[in-house]
Write an enzyme that holds these catalytic residues in place. Structure first.
Site, PDB file in Angstrom:
ATOM      1  N   ILE A 107      54.174   0.530   1.001  1.00  0.00           N
ATOM      2  CA  ILE A 107      52.751   0.873   1.141  1.00  0.00           C
ATOM      3  C   ILE A 107      52.047   0.442  -0.131  1.00  0.00           C
ATOM      4  O   ILE A 107      52.631   0.425  -1.221  1.00  0.00           O
ATOM      5  CB  ILE A 107      52.501   2.390   1.335  1.00  0.00           C
ATOM      6  N   SER A 164      53.911   8.449   8.867  1.00  0.00           N
ATOM      7  CA  SER A 164      53.605   9.713   8.203  1.00  0.00           C
ATOM      8  C   SER A 164      52.960  10.701   9.156  1.00  0.00           C
ATOM      9  O   SER A 164      52.389  10.300  10.178  1.00  0.00           O
ATOM     10  CB  SER A 164      52.635   9.417   7.052  1.00  0.00           C
ATOM     11  N   TYR A 177      44.506   5.426   4.122  1.00  0.00           N
ATOM     12  CA  TYR A 177      45.958   5.400   4.345  1.00  0.00           C
ATOM     13  C   TYR A 177      46.265   5.837   5.767  1.00  0.00           C
ATOM     14  O   TYR A 177      47.062   5.220   6.474  1.00  0.00           O
ATOM     15  CB  TYR A 177      46.608   6.333   3.325  1.00  0.00           C
ATOM     16  N   THR A 227      58.935  11.965  -3.631  1.00  0.00           N
ATOM     17  CA  THR A 227      59.116  10.734  -4.403  1.00  0.00           C
ATOM     18  C   THR A 227      58.238  10.826  -5.653  1.00  0.00           C
ATOM     19  O   THR A 227      57.277  11.612  -5.692  1.00  0.00           O
ATOM     20  CB  THR A 227      58.695   9.495  -3.596  1.00  0.00           C
TER      21      THR A 227
HETATM   22  N1  LIG Z   1      56.406  10.295  -0.158  1.00  0.00           N
HETATM   23  C1  LIG Z   1      55.808  10.925   0.839  1.00  0.00           C
HETATM   24  O1  LIG Z   1      55.356  12.108   0.726  1.00  0.00           O
HETATM   25  C2  LIG Z   1      55.647  10.251   2.138  1.00  0.00           C
HETATM   26  C3  LIG Z   1      55.954   8.891   2.300  1.00  0.00           C
HETATM   27  N2  LIG Z   1      55.754   8.321   3.545  1.00  0.00           N
HETATM   28  C4  LIG Z   1      56.020   6.907   3.752  1.00  0.00           C
HETATM   29  O2  LIG Z   1      57.283   6.547   3.216  1.00  0.00           O
HETATM   30  C5  LIG Z   1      57.229   5.190   2.755  1.00  0.00           C
HETATM   31  C6  LIG Z   1      57.719   5.147   1.338  1.00  0.00           C
HETATM   32  O3  LIG Z   1      56.935   6.061   0.586  1.00  0.00           O
HETATM   33  P1  LIG Z   1      57.356   6.375  -0.924  1.00  0.00           P
HETATM   34  O4  LIG Z   1      58.785   6.108  -1.116  1.00  0.00           O
HETATM   35  O5  LIG Z   1      56.797   7.703  -1.271  1.00  0.00           O
HETATM   36  O6  LIG Z   1      56.504   5.255  -1.685  1.00  0.00           O
HETATM   37  P2  LIG Z   1      56.670   4.743  -3.190  1.00  0.00           P
HETATM   38  O7  LIG Z   1      55.289   4.653  -3.721  1.00  0.00           O
HETATM   39  O8  LIG Z   1      57.686   5.530  -3.901  1.00  0.00           O
HETATM   40  O9  LIG Z   1      57.266   3.264  -2.973  1.00  0.00           O
HETATM   41  C7  LIG Z   1      56.429   2.273  -2.431  1.00  0.00           C
HETATM   42  C8  LIG Z   1      57.207   0.968  -2.452  1.00  0.00           C
HETATM   43  O10 LIG Z   1      56.355  -0.084  -2.002  1.00  0.00           O
HETATM   44  C9  LIG Z   1      56.277  -1.112  -3.003  1.00  0.00           C
HETATM   45  N3  LIG Z   1      54.925  -1.677  -2.985  1.00  0.00           N
HETATM   46  C10 LIG Z   1      53.799  -1.119  -3.455  1.00  0.00           C
HETATM   47  N4  LIG Z   1      52.764  -1.954  -3.298  1.00  0.00           N
HETATM   48  C11 LIG Z   1      53.263  -3.075  -2.688  1.00  0.00           C
HETATM   49  C12 LIG Z   1      52.694  -4.311  -2.269  1.00  0.00           C
HETATM   50  N5  LIG Z   1      51.400  -4.569  -2.438  1.00  0.00           N
HETATM   51  N6  LIG Z   1      53.499  -5.225  -1.688  1.00  0.00           N
HETATM   52  C13 LIG Z   1      54.817  -4.962  -1.515  1.00  0.00           C
HETATM   53  N7  LIG Z   1      55.421  -3.822  -1.897  1.00  0.00           N
HETATM   54  C14 LIG Z   1      54.641  -2.894  -2.481  1.00  0.00           C
HETATM   55  C15 LIG Z   1      56.605  -0.400  -4.307  1.00  0.00           C
HETATM   56  O11 LIG Z   1      57.191  -1.263  -5.250  1.00  0.00           O
HETATM   57  P3  LIG Z   1      56.296  -2.144  -6.276  1.00  0.00           P
HETATM   58  O12 LIG Z   1      55.287  -1.243  -6.896  1.00  0.00           O
HETATM   59  O13 LIG Z   1      57.320  -2.667  -7.228  1.00  0.00           O
HETATM   60  O14 LIG Z   1      55.682  -3.223  -5.435  1.00  0.00           O
HETATM   61  C16 LIG Z   1      57.669   0.586  -3.843  1.00  0.00           C
HETATM   62  O15 LIG Z   1      58.913  -0.048  -3.787  1.00  0.00           O
HETATM   63  C17 LIG Z   1      55.780   4.736   2.933  1.00  0.00           C
HETATM   64  O16 LIG Z   1      55.658   4.000   4.125  1.00  0.00           O
HETATM   65  C18 LIG Z   1      55.002   6.045   3.046  1.00  0.00           C
HETATM   66  O17 LIG Z   1      53.837   5.910   3.840  1.00  0.00           O
HETATM   67  C19 LIG Z   1      55.273   9.034   4.617  1.00  0.00           C
HETATM   68  C20 LIG Z   1      54.967  10.362   4.471  1.00  0.00           C
HETATM   69  C21 LIG Z   1      55.138  11.071   3.238  1.00  0.00           C
HETATM   70  C1  LIG Z   2      49.678  16.789   2.577  1.00  0.00           C
HETATM   71  C2  LIG Z   2      50.550  16.195   3.670  1.00  0.00           C
HETATM   72  C3  LIG Z   2      51.541  17.202   4.214  1.00  0.00           C
HETATM   73  C4  LIG Z   2      50.852  18.203   5.155  1.00  0.00           C
HETATM   74  C5  LIG Z   2      51.822  19.321   5.241  1.00  0.00           C
HETATM   75  O1  LIG Z   2      51.657  20.295   4.567  1.00  0.00           O
HETATM   76  N1  LIG Z   2      52.914  19.086   6.004  1.00  0.00           N
HETATM   77  C6  LIG Z   2      54.015  19.998   5.994  1.00  0.00           C
HETATM   78  C7  LIG Z   2      55.118  19.342   5.162  1.00  0.00           C
HETATM   79  O2  LIG Z   2      55.129  18.099   5.098  1.00  0.00           O
HETATM   80  O3  LIG Z   2      55.933  20.109   4.617  1.00  0.00           O
HETATM   81  C8  LIG Z   2      51.421  15.047   3.218  1.00  0.00           C
HETATM   82  C9  LIG Z   2      52.063  14.413   4.481  1.00  0.00           C
HETATM   83  C10 LIG Z   2      52.086  12.952   4.248  1.00  0.00           C
HETATM   84  C11 LIG Z   2      51.739  12.788   2.784  1.00  0.00           C
HETATM   85  C12 LIG Z   2      51.134  11.508   2.313  1.00  0.00           C
HETATM   86  C13 LIG Z   2      51.895  10.350   2.817  1.00  0.00           C
HETATM   87  O4  LIG Z   2      51.984  10.136   3.998  1.00  0.00           O
HETATM   88  C14 LIG Z   2      52.466   9.459   1.828  1.00  0.00           C
HETATM   89  C15 LIG Z   2      51.523   9.081   0.702  1.00  0.00           C
HETATM   90  C16 LIG Z   2      52.543   8.709  -0.304  1.00  0.00           C
HETATM   91  C17 LIG Z   2      51.895   8.387  -1.594  1.00  0.00           C
HETATM   92  O5  LIG Z   2      52.899   7.960  -2.477  1.00  0.00           O
HETATM   93  C18 LIG Z   2      51.253   9.636  -2.104  1.00  0.00           C
HETATM   94  C19 LIG Z   2      50.402  10.333  -1.264  1.00  0.00           C
HETATM   95  C20 LIG Z   2      50.596  10.238   0.234  1.00  0.00           C
HETATM   96  C21 LIG Z   2      49.213   9.956   0.736  1.00  0.00           C
HETATM   97  C22 LIG Z   2      51.114  11.550   0.791  1.00  0.00           C
HETATM   98  C23 LIG Z   2      50.196  12.741   0.376  1.00  0.00           C
HETATM   99  C24 LIG Z   2      50.650  14.029   1.002  1.00  0.00           C
HETATM  100  C25 LIG Z   2      50.739  13.902   2.511  1.00  0.00           C
HETATM  101  C26 LIG Z   2      49.390  13.599   3.159  1.00  0.00           C
END
Ligand SMILES: NC(=O)C1=CN([C@@H]2O[C@H](COP(=O)(O)OP(=O)(O)OC[C@H]3O[C@@H](n4cnc5c(N)ncnc54)[C@H](OP(=O)(O)O)[C@@H]3O)[C@@H](O)[C@H]2O)C=CC1
Ligand SMILES: C[C@H](CCC(=O)NCC(=O)O)[C@H]1CC[C@H]2[C@@H]3C(=O)C[C@@H]4C[C@H](O)CC[C@]4(C)[C@H]3CC[C@]12C
Length: 333
Positions: free
Chosen positions: A161, A210, A223, A260
């Site tokens: 993302i 998500s 997002y 994360t």
């Molecule tokens: N963490 C959460 O609470 C939640 C996460 N998710 C989903 O899980 C997935 C992973 O999330 P999470 O691990 O937290 O994300 P991170 O921010 O930890 O990791 C994102 C990854 O994407 C890479 N990235 C960022 N920008 C770009 C770009 N422009 N082109 C290619 N790669 C890119 C980053 O590496 P680099 O910067 O080196 O490019 C990194 O490896 C996502 O799809 C997110 O929507 C869904 C719900 C909740």
């Molecule tokens: C605030 C959302 C969770 C709502 C909740 O309370 N759910 C119950 C539970 O999960 O226990 C978060 C759900 C998804 C998150 C967002 C997301 O999808 C990934 C993004 C990742 C990025 O690295 C940071 C922010 C995010 C937008 C993240 C923020 C928190 C949520 C919306």
């Protein structure tokens, strides 16, 4: 209106007081009534919903096929966004299972470290490609590299993302356009490039999404739009693959709050508890793809129950979602 009252005083006429019954209810009374009817609705809902959820959970528990790590041994897997976070952990799990991994992100130094560790953990092979997924050519080149390295592909995990702020929507359409390219269009471009080889292998596409891609969560509008787009596109594509009897599975992974580094930096000030463990989340994504599940919900209860409520009591879910956040800590930038 103030002007009118002022002219009455000037003329020394008695101030006419409206009859109490003609006055609109004071706001407090109105809200109390609304709240009571909401309470009654909620009580009914929970009497129906809790048994229903119990049945759903029981069905899911007893209908669970057994996952075996050997399912991934020798499999050829692309993981995007794997320099950190959930993607990094998925690379490590796949390595432990003996898969071939090709990982992508922008930061080469981080990718090199992840590849080195994947080889230590037992990956059949480990390679990386770096660059931004704003560039659709990169999205296609990654799949070409897999074909050149392995002669094919078994699993495509779309996980990366772009930068996501957590605040009121600021009207920045250009940011939304860029995020659609990174979070959505590059997923489509990779899928278009990968489908021919996935058809040959009977492979799988895993799309990481998500809760914010299924229900309205405040402060993540751009997002959220990109994640809803993923649901629309890949749920439609899944239908077409079934109609054409093409043996490529699509698993949409609906995640709640995961601990994360990026997420905790972004939302720790508004969340009332830490996110779920990224290591377990990563493993559940891989399992759901290997078992060719339609959708994954992780953490299960935290994600699945709001989705069940979404269609029965959307206003309640909206209110419940807002109440789970310390919204007073979000200051307009
Ligand atoms: N963490 C959460 O609470 C939640 C996460 N998710 C989903 O899980 C997935 C992973 O999330 P999470 O691990 O937290 O994300 P991170 O921010 O930890 O990791 C994102 C990854 O994407 C890479 N990235 C960022 N920008 C770009 C770009 N422009 N082109 C290619 N790669 C890119 C980053 O590496 P680099 O910067 O080196 O490019 C990194 O490896 C996502 O799809 C997110 O929507 C869904 C719900 C909740
Ligand atoms: C605030 C959302 C969770 C709502 C909740 O309370 N759910 C119950 C539970 O999960 O226990 C978060 C759900 C998804 C998150 C967002 C997301 O999808 C990934 C993004 C990742 C990025 O690295 C940071 C922010 C995010 C937008 C993240 C923020 C928190 C949520 C919306």
């Amino acid at each position: 209106m103030i002007k009118t009252e002022q002219s009455m005083k000037d003329r020394n006429l008695p101030q006419l007081q409206p009859h109490p019954s003609s006055q609109p209810w004071p706001l407090q009374t109105h809200r109390a009534v609304e709240h009571v009817s909401e309470e009654i609705r909620m009580g009914l809902l929970l009497k129906i919903l809790v048994p229903f959820v119990g049945l759903v959970l029981a069905f899911c528990f007893y209908s669970k096929e057994d996952f075996k790590p050997e399912m991934l041994k020798g499999k050829r897997v692309i993981v995007t966004g794997a320099s950190t976070g959930i993607g990094e952990q998925m690379a490590y799990h796949l390595a432990r299972m003996g898969a071939h991994v090709l990982i992508t992100a922008r930061t080469e130094a981080k990718l090199q470290k992840v590849v080195t560790w994947c080889l230590e953990l037992g990956a059949a092979s480990a390679h990386y490609m770096y660059g931004s997924m704003e560039d659709m050519a990169l999205a296609e080149d990654v799949v070409k590299e897999a074909k050149q390295l392995w002669g094919g592909l078994d699993m495509l995990i779309l996980n990366h993302i772009g930068y996501t702020y957590f605040n009121y929507f600021d009207g920045d359409v250009e940011h939304l356009r860029k995020l659609l390219e990174i979070n959505f269009l590059s997923y489509v471009a990779m899928t278009v490039s990968a489908l021919p080889v996935l058809k040959e292998s009977g492979g799988s596409i895993l799309v990481v999404s998500s809760t914010a891609g299924k229900v309205g969560i405040p402060f993540v509008a751009p997002y959220s739009a990109t994640k809803f787009a993923l649901d629309g596109f890949f749920s439609s594509l899944r239908q077409e693959l079934i109609i054409e009897n093409i043996n490529v599975s699509i698993t949409l992974c609906i995640l709640g709050h995961i601990a994360t580094e990026t997420a905790e930096k972004t939302v720790s000030h508004v969340m009332q508890k830490p996110g779920a463990p990224k290591e377990e989340c990563a493993l559940e994504i891989i399992k759901s793809g290997a078992l060719r599940k339609r959708e994954l919900y992780y953490p299960y209860a935290a994600v699945r129950i709001p989705l069940l409520i979404r269609d029965w009591a959307p206003e309640f879910l909206d209110s419940f979602t807002r109440n789970r956040l310390n919204v007073e800590n979000v200051k307009r930038s």
